[in-house]
Design a protein around this motif. Structure first.
Motif, PDB file in Angstrom:
ATOM      1  N   GLY A 159       0.818  -1.208   0.000  1.00  0.00           N
ATOM      2  CA  GLY A 159       0.000   0.000   0.000  1.00  0.00           C
ATOM      3  C   GLY A 159       0.853   1.261   0.000  1.00  0.00           C
ATOM      4  O   GLY A 159       0.569   2.227  -0.722  1.00  0.00           O
ATOM      5  N   VAL A 160       1.908   1.245   0.826  1.00  0.00           N
ATOM      6  CA  VAL A 160       2.839   2.387   0.850  1.00  0.00           C
ATOM      7  C   VAL A 160       3.518   2.534  -0.505  1.00  0.00           C
ATOM      8  O   VAL A 160       3.700   3.649  -1.022  1.00  0.00           O
ATOM      9  N   THR A 161       3.884   1.397  -1.108  1.00  0.00           N
ATOM     10  CA  THR A 161       4.541   1.427  -2.414  1.00  0.00           C
ATOM     11  C   THR A 161       3.638   2.071  -3.458  1.00  0.00           C
ATOM     12  O   THR A 161       4.094   2.893  -4.278  1.00  0.00           O
ATOM     13  N   ALA A 162       2.349   1.682  -3.442  1.00  0.00           N
ATOM     14  CA  ALA A 162       1.406   2.262  -4.405  1.00  0.00           C
ATOM     15  C   ALA A 162       1.272   3.762  -4.193  1.00  0.00           C
ATOM     16  O   ALA A 162       1.215   4.537  -5.158  1.00  0.00           O
ATOM     17  N   ALA A 177      12.256   7.564  -8.616  1.00  0.00           N
ATOM     18  CA  ALA A 177      11.777   6.750  -7.488  1.00  0.00           C
ATOM     19  C   ALA A 177      11.639   5.274  -7.840  1.00  0.00           C
ATOM     20  O   ALA A 177      11.286   4.470  -6.984  1.00  0.00           O
ATOM     21  N   MET A 178      11.909   4.923  -9.095  1.00  0.00           N
ATOM     22  CA  MET A 178      11.639   3.548  -9.539  1.00  0.00           C
ATOM     23  C   MET A 178      12.401   2.502  -8.738  1.00  0.00           C
ATOM     24  O   MET A 178      11.863   1.444  -8.399  1.00  0.00           O
ATOM     25  N   SER A 179      13.672   2.770  -8.430  1.00  0.00           N
ATOM     26  CA  SER A 179      14.445   1.767  -7.687  1.00  0.00           C
ATOM     27  C   SER A 179      13.856   1.547  -6.290  1.00  0.00           C
ATOM     28  O   SER A 179      13.768   0.416  -5.807  1.00  0.00           O
ATOM     29  N   GLY A 180      13.454   2.627  -5.648  1.00  0.00           N
ATOM     30  CA  GLY A 180      12.839   2.502  -4.328  1.00  0.00           C
ATOM     31  C   GLY A 180      11.495   1.794  -4.385  1.00  0.00           C
ATOM     32  O   GLY A 180      11.175   0.979  -3.517  1.00  0.00           O
ATOM     33  N   LEU A 184      10.579  -1.692  -2.459  1.00  0.00           N
ATOM     34  CA  LEU A 184       9.435  -1.813  -1.563  1.00  0.00           C
ATOM     35  C   LEU A 184       8.479  -2.906  -2.035  1.00  0.00           C
ATOM     36  O   LEU A 184       7.948  -3.674  -1.227  1.00  0.00           O
ATOM     37  N   SER A 185       8.253  -2.966  -3.337  1.00  0.00           N
ATOM     38  CA  SER A 185       7.357  -3.991  -3.883  1.00  0.00           C
ATOM     39  C   SER A 185       7.889  -5.387  -3.584  1.00  0.00           C
ATOM     40  O   SER A 185       7.145  -6.279  -3.168  1.00  0.00           O
ATOM     41  N   ALA A 190       7.637 -10.417  -0.584  1.00  0.00           N
ATOM     42  CA  ALA A 190       8.381 -11.383   0.214  1.00  0.00           C
ATOM     43  C   ALA A 190       7.697 -11.624   1.562  1.00  0.00           C
ATOM     44  O   ALA A 190       7.632 -12.763   2.048  1.00  0.00           O
ATOM     45  N   MET A 191       7.195 -10.566   2.184  1.00  0.00           N
ATOM     46  CA  MET A 191       6.493 -10.713   3.461  1.00  0.00           C
ATOM     47  C   MET A 191       5.229 -11.560   3.304  1.00  0.00           C
ATOM     48  O   MET A 191       4.934 -12.435   4.126  1.00  0.00           O
TER      49      MET A 191
END
Length: 231
Positions: A159-162, A177-180, A184-185, A190-191
């Motif tokens: 959700g934060v990533t979106a 911001a793409m690398s970040g 995050l995605s 993974a989680m």
């Protein structure tokens, strides 16, 4: 209170389990009009099946039909079993059950009582002994808190990533911001995977443990040790 009756499919399952032993298959079948345990024992006796084996098989079928599972994303996040004992558990039997619970789940847990209600709890694992018209009912229930937290955190990260992706796109900085966003995605996925992959095996193990303990209490003469694992 009317005595439990078993339909044709249940009768076949009971006799199959009675002849194959406690580790045979336990198919799920619907409950309809049929024969009582006493009638099944009489029929079994004519072909050399002991009354005790028939009673154990019938009890095991009832336990399986009283099973339940909470799901998350289609995966079993919680496991539950209910068995009507049709008799009252003595204080000594309850104490022995607590010992078995500590052994099977490798946890000391905490006991409590409120009138005729008794319980043993360890984190998300709850075992309840409740009074009924015919004696006692034993209920097991548990939820995999670690997996639920991991999956929830993963969706939170996604959700934060979106949000970051939308804000970056609106500001014209999505490339920077793409690398970040990718990092995050990946962390969020993974989680979720970490929590989800643990659930099927955990649910099968807990179900087997609950079935075995319920069968031990319902049929104390045939009880025997079973493997234990941490909650």
């Amino acid at each position: 209170m009317a005595e439990r009756r078993y339909n044709d499919k249940e009768i076949a399952a009971i006799f199959r389990a009675a002849t194959e032993g406690p580790h045979g298959p336990h198919p799920d079948v619907p409950a309809e009009e049929g024969l009582t345990v006493a009638e099944l024992q009489a029929i079994g006796g004519e072909v050399g099946i002991s009354p005790e084996a028939v009673a154990r098989a019938a009890q095991a079928l009832d336990i399986r039909q009283a099973s339940a599972a909470r799901t998350l994303l289609g995966l079993p996040i919680g496991v539950a079993r209910t068995v009507n004992l049709n008799r009252r558990l003595t204080d000594h039997e309850w104490e022995r059950l607590v010992v078995r619970l500590r052994d099977v789940f490798n946890a000391r847990g905490r006991t409590g009582s409120d009138g005729s209600l008794r319980q043993w709890t360890n984190g998300n694992l709850h075992v309840l002994l409740e009074p009924t018209e015919t004696g006692h009912r034993l209920r097991f229930r548990t939820v995999h808190g670690g997996a639920r937290a991991s999956i929830g955190a993963g969706f939170g990260v996604l959700g934060v990533t979106a949000t970051v992706a939308i804000v970056s796109a609106l500001g014209g900085h999505v490339g920077d911001a793409m690398s970040g966003i990718a990092l995050l995605s990946a962390a969020g996925v993974a989680m979720i995977a970490n929590g989800a992959l643990r659930l099927p095996r955990w649910a099968r193990l807990r179900g087997r443990q609950m079935d075995a303990l319920a069968a031990e209490v319902a049929n104390p003469a045939s009880s025997h040790p079973h493997d234990g694992n941490p909650v």
